[in-house]
Design a protein around this motif. Structure first.
Motif, PDB file in Angstrom:
ATOM      1  N   GLY A  57       0.761  -1.238   0.000  1.00 20.24           N
ATOM      2  CA  GLY A  57       0.000   0.000   0.000  1.00 20.24           C
ATOM      3  C   GLY A  57       0.791   1.286   0.000  1.00 20.24           C
ATOM      4  O   GLY A  57       0.201   2.368   0.129  1.00 20.24           O
ATOM      5  N   ALA A  58       2.100   1.239  -0.146  1.00 18.38           N
ATOM      6  CA  ALA A  58       2.884   2.470  -0.157  1.00 18.38           C
ATOM      7  C   ALA A  58       2.590   3.282  -1.416  1.00 18.38           C
ATOM      8  O   ALA A  58       2.550   2.746  -2.526  1.00 18.38           O
ATOM      9  CB  ALA A  58       4.373   2.146  -0.092  1.00 18.38           C
ATOM     10  N   HIS A  59       2.381   4.581  -1.235  1.00 18.34           N
ATOM     11  CA  HIS A  59       2.213   5.468  -2.385  1.00 18.34           C
ATOM     12  C   HIS A  59       3.553   5.811  -3.029  1.00 18.34           C
ATOM     13  O   HIS A  59       3.637   6.020  -4.244  1.00 18.34           O
ATOM     14  CB  HIS A  59       1.539   6.779  -1.952  1.00 18.34           C
ATOM     15  CG  HIS A  59       0.154   6.616  -1.427  1.00 18.34           C
ATOM     16  ND1 HIS A  59      -0.216   6.991  -0.154  1.00 18.34           N
ATOM     17  CD2 HIS A  59      -0.971   6.102  -2.009  1.00 18.34           C
ATOM     18  CE1 HIS A  59      -1.501   6.742   0.019  1.00 18.34           C
ATOM     19  NE2 HIS A  59      -1.979   6.202  -1.083  1.00 18.34           N
ATOM     20  N   VAL A  60       4.584   5.919  -2.214  1.00 21.44           N
ATOM     21  CA  VAL A  60       5.904   6.317  -2.678  1.00 21.44           C
ATOM     22  C   VAL A  60       6.918   5.614  -1.778  1.00 21.44           C
ATOM     23  O   VAL A  60       6.624   5.304  -0.613  1.00 21.44           O
ATOM     24  CB  VAL A  60       6.068   7.856  -2.614  1.00 21.44           C
ATOM     25  CG1 VAL A  60       6.033   8.354  -1.181  1.00 21.44           C
ATOM     26  CG2 VAL A  60       7.329   8.327  -3.312  1.00 21.44           C
ATOM     27  N   VAL A  61       8.109   5.340  -2.303  1.00 19.22           N
ATOM     28  CA  VAL A  61       9.120   4.606  -1.536  1.00 19.22           C
ATOM     29  C   VAL A  61      10.439   5.368  -1.582  1.00 19.22           C
ATOM     30  O   VAL A  61      10.851   5.860  -2.644  1.00 19.22           O
ATOM     31  CB  VAL A  61       9.315   3.173  -2.082  1.00 19.22           C
ATOM     32  CG1 VAL A  61      10.294   2.393  -1.189  1.00 19.22           C
ATOM     33  CG2 VAL A  61       7.986   2.433  -2.172  1.00 19.22           C
ATOM     34  N   ILE A  62      11.083   5.470  -0.413  1.00 22.38           N
ATOM     35  CA  ILE A  62      12.408   6.082  -0.319  1.00 22.38           C
ATOM     36  C   ILE A  62      13.378   5.065   0.265  1.00 22.38           C
ATOM     37  O   ILE A  62      12.973   4.120   0.947  1.00 22.38           O
ATOM     38  CB  ILE A  62      12.379   7.358   0.548  1.00 22.38           C
ATOM     39  CG1 ILE A  62      11.962   7.030   1.981  1.00 22.38           C
ATOM     40  CG2 ILE A  62      11.456   8.402  -0.057  1.00 22.38           C
ATOM     41  CD1 ILE A  62      12.009   8.226   2.919  1.00 22.38           C
ATOM     42  N   ALA A  63      14.665   5.248  -0.012  1.00 23.23           N
ATOM     43  CA  ALA A  63      15.695   4.337   0.471  1.00 23.23           C
ATOM     44  C   ALA A  63      16.664   5.081   1.373  1.00 23.23           C
ATOM     45  O   ALA A  63      17.139   6.163   1.024  1.00 23.23           O
ATOM     46  CB  ALA A  63      16.449   3.710  -0.699  1.00 23.23           C
ATOM     47  N   LEU A  64      16.935   4.515   2.536  1.00 18.64           N
ATOM     48  CA  LEU A  64      17.982   4.990   3.438  1.00 18.64           C
ATOM     49  C   LEU A  64      19.176   4.064   3.261  1.00 18.64           C
ATOM     50  O   LEU A  64      19.093   2.878   3.567  1.00 18.64           O
ATOM     51  CB  LEU A  64      17.512   4.950   4.898  1.00 18.64           C
ATOM     52  CG  LEU A  64      16.156   5.574   5.220  1.00 18.64           C
ATOM     53  CD1 LEU A  64      15.863   5.447   6.713  1.00 18.64           C
ATOM     54  CD2 LEU A  64      16.123   7.032   4.789  1.00 18.64           C
ATOM     55  N   CYS A  65      20.274   4.603   2.758  1.00 21.64           N
ATOM     56  CA  CYS A  65      21.414   3.759   2.388  1.00 21.64           C
ATOM     57  C   CYS A  65      22.664   4.167   3.150  1.00 21.64           C
ATOM     58  O   CYS A  65      23.093   5.322   3.043  1.00 21.64           O
ATOM     59  CB  CYS A  65      21.706   3.880   0.891  1.00 21.64           C
ATOM     60  SG  CYS A  65      20.371   3.326  -0.151  1.00 21.64           S
ATOM     61  N   HIS A  66      23.252   3.216   3.872  1.00 17.42           N
ATOM     62  CA  HIS A  66      24.554   3.509   4.478  1.00 17.42           C
ATOM     63  C   HIS A  66      25.648   3.254   3.438  1.00 17.42           C
ATOM     64  O   HIS A  66      26.510   2.386   3.565  1.00 17.42           O
ATOM     65  CB  HIS A  66      24.794   2.697   5.743  1.00 17.42           C
ATOM     66  CG  HIS A  66      25.880   3.284   6.579  1.00 17.42           C
ATOM     67  ND1 HIS A  66      25.732   4.468   7.264  1.00 17.42           N
ATOM     68  CD2 HIS A  66      27.159   2.905   6.803  1.00 17.42           C
ATOM     69  CE1 HIS A  66      26.850   4.771   7.886  1.00 17.42           C
ATOM     70  NE2 HIS A  66      27.735   3.838   7.609  1.00 17.42           N
ATOM     71  N   ASP A  72       1.677  12.393  -5.990  1.00 18.20           N
ATOM     72  CA  ASP A  72       0.285  12.109  -6.364  1.00 18.20           C
ATOM     73  C   ASP A  72      -0.028  10.682  -5.921  1.00 18.20           C
ATOM     74  O   ASP A  72       0.472   9.719  -6.517  1.00 18.20           O
ATOM     75  CB  ASP A  72       0.108  12.240  -7.872  1.00 18.20           C
ATOM     76  CG  ASP A  72      -1.331  12.017  -8.312  1.00 18.20           C
ATOM     77  OD1 ASP A  72      -2.159  11.614  -7.463  1.00 18.20           O
ATOM     78  OD2 ASP A  72      -1.631  12.231  -9.504  1.00 18.20           O
ATOM     79  N   PRO A  73      -0.816  10.499  -4.878  1.00 20.47           N
ATOM     80  CA  PRO A  73      -1.091   9.133  -4.410  1.00 20.47           C
ATOM     81  C   PRO A  73      -1.764   8.253  -5.454  1.00 20.47           C
ATOM     82  O   PRO A  73      -1.640   7.026  -5.404  1.00 20.47           O
ATOM     83  CB  PRO A  73      -2.010   9.353  -3.199  1.00 20.47           C
ATOM     84  CG  PRO A  73      -1.762  10.762  -2.773  1.00 20.47           C
ATOM     85  CD  PRO A  73      -1.475  11.511  -4.041  1.00 20.47           C
ATOM     86  N   ALA A  74      -2.459   8.852  -6.399  1.00 20.67           N
ATOM     87  CA  ALA A  74      -3.160   8.053  -7.404  1.00 20.67           C
ATOM     88  C   ALA A  74      -2.205   7.304  -8.311  1.00 20.67           C
ATOM     89  O   ALA A  74      -2.502   6.213  -8.788  1.00 20.67           O
ATOM     90  CB  ALA A  74      -4.075   8.954  -8.234  1.00 20.67           C
ATOM     91  N   THR A  75      -1.044   7.905  -8.565  1.00 12.60           N
ATOM     92  CA  THR A  75      -0.093   7.292  -9.491  1.00 12.60           C
ATOM     93  C   THR A  75       1.247   6.966  -8.846  1.00 12.60           C
ATOM     94  O   THR A  75       2.050   6.219  -9.422  1.00 12.60           O
ATOM     95  CB  THR A  75       0.173   8.246 -10.668  1.00 12.60           C
ATOM     96  OG1 THR A  75       0.784   9.449 -10.176  1.00 12.60           O
ATOM     97  CG2 THR A  75      -1.127   8.588 -11.387  1.00 12.60           C
ATOM     98  N   GLY A  76       1.493   7.526  -7.685  1.00  7.16           N
ATOM     99  CA  GLY A  76       2.810   7.374  -7.073  1.00  7.16           C
ATOM    100  C   GLY A  76       3.855   8.280  -7.683  1.00  7.16           C
ATOM    101  O   GLY A  76       5.042   8.217  -7.313  1.00  7.16           O
ATOM    102  N   ALA A  77       3.451   9.134  -8.621  1.00  3.75           N
ATOM    103  CA  ALA A  77       4.411  10.007  -9.300  1.00  3.75           C
ATOM    104  C   ALA A  77       4.829  11.141  -8.377  1.00  3.75           C
ATOM    105  O   ALA A  77       4.012  11.737  -7.675  1.00  3.75           O
ATOM    106  CB  ALA A  77       3.791  10.566 -10.568  1.00  3.75           C
ATOM    107  N   ALA A  78       6.132  11.442  -8.400  1.00  9.44           N
ATOM    108  CA  ALA A  78       6.683  12.545  -7.619  1.00  9.44           C
ATOM    109  C   ALA A  78       7.070  13.673  -8.562  1.00  9.44           C
ATOM    110  O   ALA A  78       7.691  13.451  -9.605  1.00  9.44           O
ATOM    111  CB  ALA A  78       7.902  12.081  -6.830  1.00  9.44           C
ATOM    112  N   SER A  79       6.676  14.894  -8.204  1.00  7.93           N
ATOM    113  CA  SER A  79       7.017  16.050  -9.015  1.00  7.93           C
ATOM    114  C   SER A  79       7.607  17.132  -8.113  1.00  7.93           C
ATOM    115  O   SER A  79       7.547  17.037  -6.885  1.00  7.93           O
ATOM    116  CB  SER A  79       5.772  16.579  -9.730  1.00  7.93           C
ATOM    117  OG  SER A  79       4.779  16.963  -8.793  1.00  7.93           O
ATOM    118  N   ALA A  80       8.143  18.176  -8.751  1.00  7.41           N
ATOM    119  CA  ALA A  80       8.771  19.283  -8.018  1.00  7.41           C
ATOM    120  C   ALA A  80       9.755  18.743  -6.984  1.00  7.41           C
ATOM    121  O   ALA A  80       9.803  19.194  -5.843  1.00  7.41           O
ATOM    122  CB  ALA A  80       7.716  20.163  -7.362  1.00  7.41           C
TER     123      ALA A  80
END
Length: 584
Positions: free
Chosen positions: A253-262, A327-335
């Motif tokens: 159910g995640a709308h967007v995903v980020i990675a924390l990388c060491h 945009d939660p509908a598409t998961g697209a990130a802008s700006a």
């Protein structure tokens, strides 16, 4: 000031301290029980989702709402830097002045201001938020660092190599004290060693947006810590593990995903683009809105495979402020854009609750470490990886000290074990001392206090003495220069010998000549020499497996030896003398 680019513990004092103490007790009890149950359920659910929907990575949740402006505040490689550092700042008249920067109390104020501007904010780091810390944290088993991070509102981290410096039992204690969560996506057997770690992903809802968080540990973590400190945990390849975790997070159910990388940048190419493991990771994955790096103290702000990749300076010299609209509908990130904030202390009112909560630790520390032990005619530099690339005066000092203490023929110490210059950021109460930090009298010469030495050598390493053959010494020195021109924490600073090498030669064939300090040749044969080094290096740390043969007698704490050496001499005149010479 901004640089932007799109793309034995003491009880704390004060109200904030009381909250920390109460939260520690309540969170440890409640979270351990709740997290164990929740993690078990979540793992089962995630496994089922992954099996049933392996191609769900790009699916959009059905309950999408309006676009959300999301802000990420990123600390990199903080290493328990509770006190401010000093850095040069431009003045209105075009000059430069030294000013305090960073530190927990100032960072808390900066973060509070940023959160007021964008309510949907997550505060994150990617490991090593403690470990290799200054004495204010390291002398109290890193507890003050975790309490400070609680106070400044850290929410998520992953596990870096230094989180394991004191072993998994100590790490478990720190996890219990932390109000922030750890996420681990590429660690096998983590549940058998640690409770309360979210694996292989976590979803956090902020501003109505479900943000998937993936956490990546550096693959060489076991090599960079003393043997056994990871327990039975093993580290999997980062990119494949990250993509697996991302797919599961989206399916859950995640709308967007980020990675924390060491993982961090280690240099720049001919066009000044950053290079290194962080960039390699970014090229090997796709679909992350933001990848937050760590580990190497190099600023990165670039796009790779349509993903924003950001790494800030270490120890709070800068932090990343990232903003994006999702945009939660598409998961697209802008700006999508990131800027680096230099958290000057003078730009805010440092949070007094943070300072008061840490005061009991500070008072106890000063009684032990404020005493002057000598002077230095100049700063013994460390930083920007110089200690991992070439001979430096600080490395010579430490190697000379342990060789002199045990009257050995040779000594060597790893550059990655030297964690601060002298003088460093340790803050003695006597403001009449000559220091590099604002508020004290200025040098040179500078006064050296006991706290400086423990800031340089925070790991609690012990000196080991043993014998070494000429053949084995040549193997060790080949390992030392084998990674050049890349920075390497295992680069050795030496005493009692000199050697030449060529980084242009093939690995394993770089060392040209080795001599004792008096010029006597040291050929690669079975002749033996007496040696002093650290228990970390002697047990195979940094890949020196050829030394892990069970040989050696343990001696005294390395920091205590260096402290005594400086006190006996009364003063230091920093110099290098050609012990390590690079040839074409």
């Amino acid at each position: 000031m901004l640089a932007s680019c799109d793309s034995t513990p003491a009880p704390p004092a004060g109200d904030a301290a009381a909250d920390v103490a109460a939260d520690t007790a309540a969170d440890t009890a409640a979270d351990t029980a709740a997290d164990t149950a929740a993690d078990t359920a979540a793992d089962a659910r995630q496994d089922a989702v992954a099996d049933a929907r392996p191609d769900a990575a790009m699916d959009a949740p059905a309950d999408a709402g309006p676009p959300v402006r999301l802000q990420l505040l990123q600390l990199s490689d903080w290493h328990g830097q509770i006190d401010p550092l000093t850095a040069s700042r431009a003045t209105a008249d075009g000059g430069m002045t030294n000013q305090p920067i960073g530190g927990a109390a100032a960072l808390a104020a900066h973060f509070r201001r940023d959160r007021m501007m964008v309510p949907a904010t997550l505060t994150l780091t990617a490991g090593d938020e403690f470990g290799a810390s200054p004495p204010l944290a390291s002398f109290f088993e890193e507890e003050p660092a975790v309490l400070a991070l609680n106070a400044l509102g850290l929410q998520f981290s992953t596990l870096g190599n230094h989180n394991f410096d004191r072993g998994v039992m100590h790490l478990q204690t720190m996890i219990g004290r932390a109000r922030y969560q750890y996420v681990a996506s590429n660690l096998d057997n983590v549940a058998a060693n640690l409770m309360g770690v979210r694996a292989p992903f976590h979803i956090e809802t902020v501003g109505g947006l479900r943000v998937g968080i993936v956490g990546i540990t550096n693959p060489d973590a076991a090599m960079l810590t003393s043997p056994g400190r990871l327990g039975t945990i093993t580290v999997r390849a980062p990119a494949a593990a990250a993509m697996d975790a991302q797919r599961m997070a989206r399916a859950a159910g995640a709308h967007v995903v980020i990675a924390l990388c060491h993982l961090g940048a280690t240099g720049r190419d001919a066009t000044m683009n950053p290079t290194g493991p962080l960039l390699d990771f970014a090229r090997g994955v796709s679909g992350f809105a933001v990848i937050l790096g760590d580990h190497t103290d190099i600023e990165v702000n670039t796009m790779v495979n349509g993903q924003l990749v950001v790494e800030a300076r270490s120890k709070g010299l800068s932090y990343g402020r990232i903003q994006l609209t999702v945009d939660p509908a598409t998961g697209a990130a802008s700006a999508v854009r990131a800027e680096f904030v230099q958290p000057w202390v003078s730009d805010v009112t440092p949070d007094p609750a943070v300072a008061s909560a840490l005061m009991p630790f500070r008072d106890r520390l000063r009684a032990q470490l404020d005493g002057v032990i000598g002077t230095t005619s100049a700063v013994l530099e460390r930083g920007m990886n110089v200690e991992r690339l070439r001979e430096i005066a600080l490395g010579n000092l430490v190697a000379d000290a342990i060789r002199a203490q045990y009257n050995t023929q040779l000594a060597f110490v790893n550059g990655g074990g030297l964690r601060a210059p002298i003088p460093g950021t340790y803050a003695p109460a006597d403001m009449s001392l000559r220091r590099t930090t604002m508020g004290y009298r200025m040098g040179p010469p500078y006064d050296i206090v006991a706290g400086d030495v423990f800031e340089v050598l925070p790991f609690g390493n012990v000196v080991v003495t043993r014998t070494i053959t000429g053949r084995l010494l040549h193997q060790v020195l080949e390992r030392s220069v084998g990674m050049l021109p890349a920075a390497f924490g295992g680069f050795l600073h030496v005493s009692g010998i000199r050697f030449t090498y060529s980084a242009a030669a093939p690995m394993g064939m770089r060392v040209r000549a080795v001599t004792l300090a008096d010029g006597t040749a040291v050929p690669p044969n079975d002749a033996t020499y007496t040696l002093a080094t650290s228990d970390f290096t002697n047990s195979g740390g940094d890949g020196y497996t050829m030394l892990a043969d069970g040989s050696g007698a343990t001696r005294e704490l390395m920091a205590a030896v260096v402290l005594g050496y400086i006190r006996m001499r009364g003063g230091v005149m920093p110099a290098t003398d050609g012990r390590i010479t690079a040839l074409p």
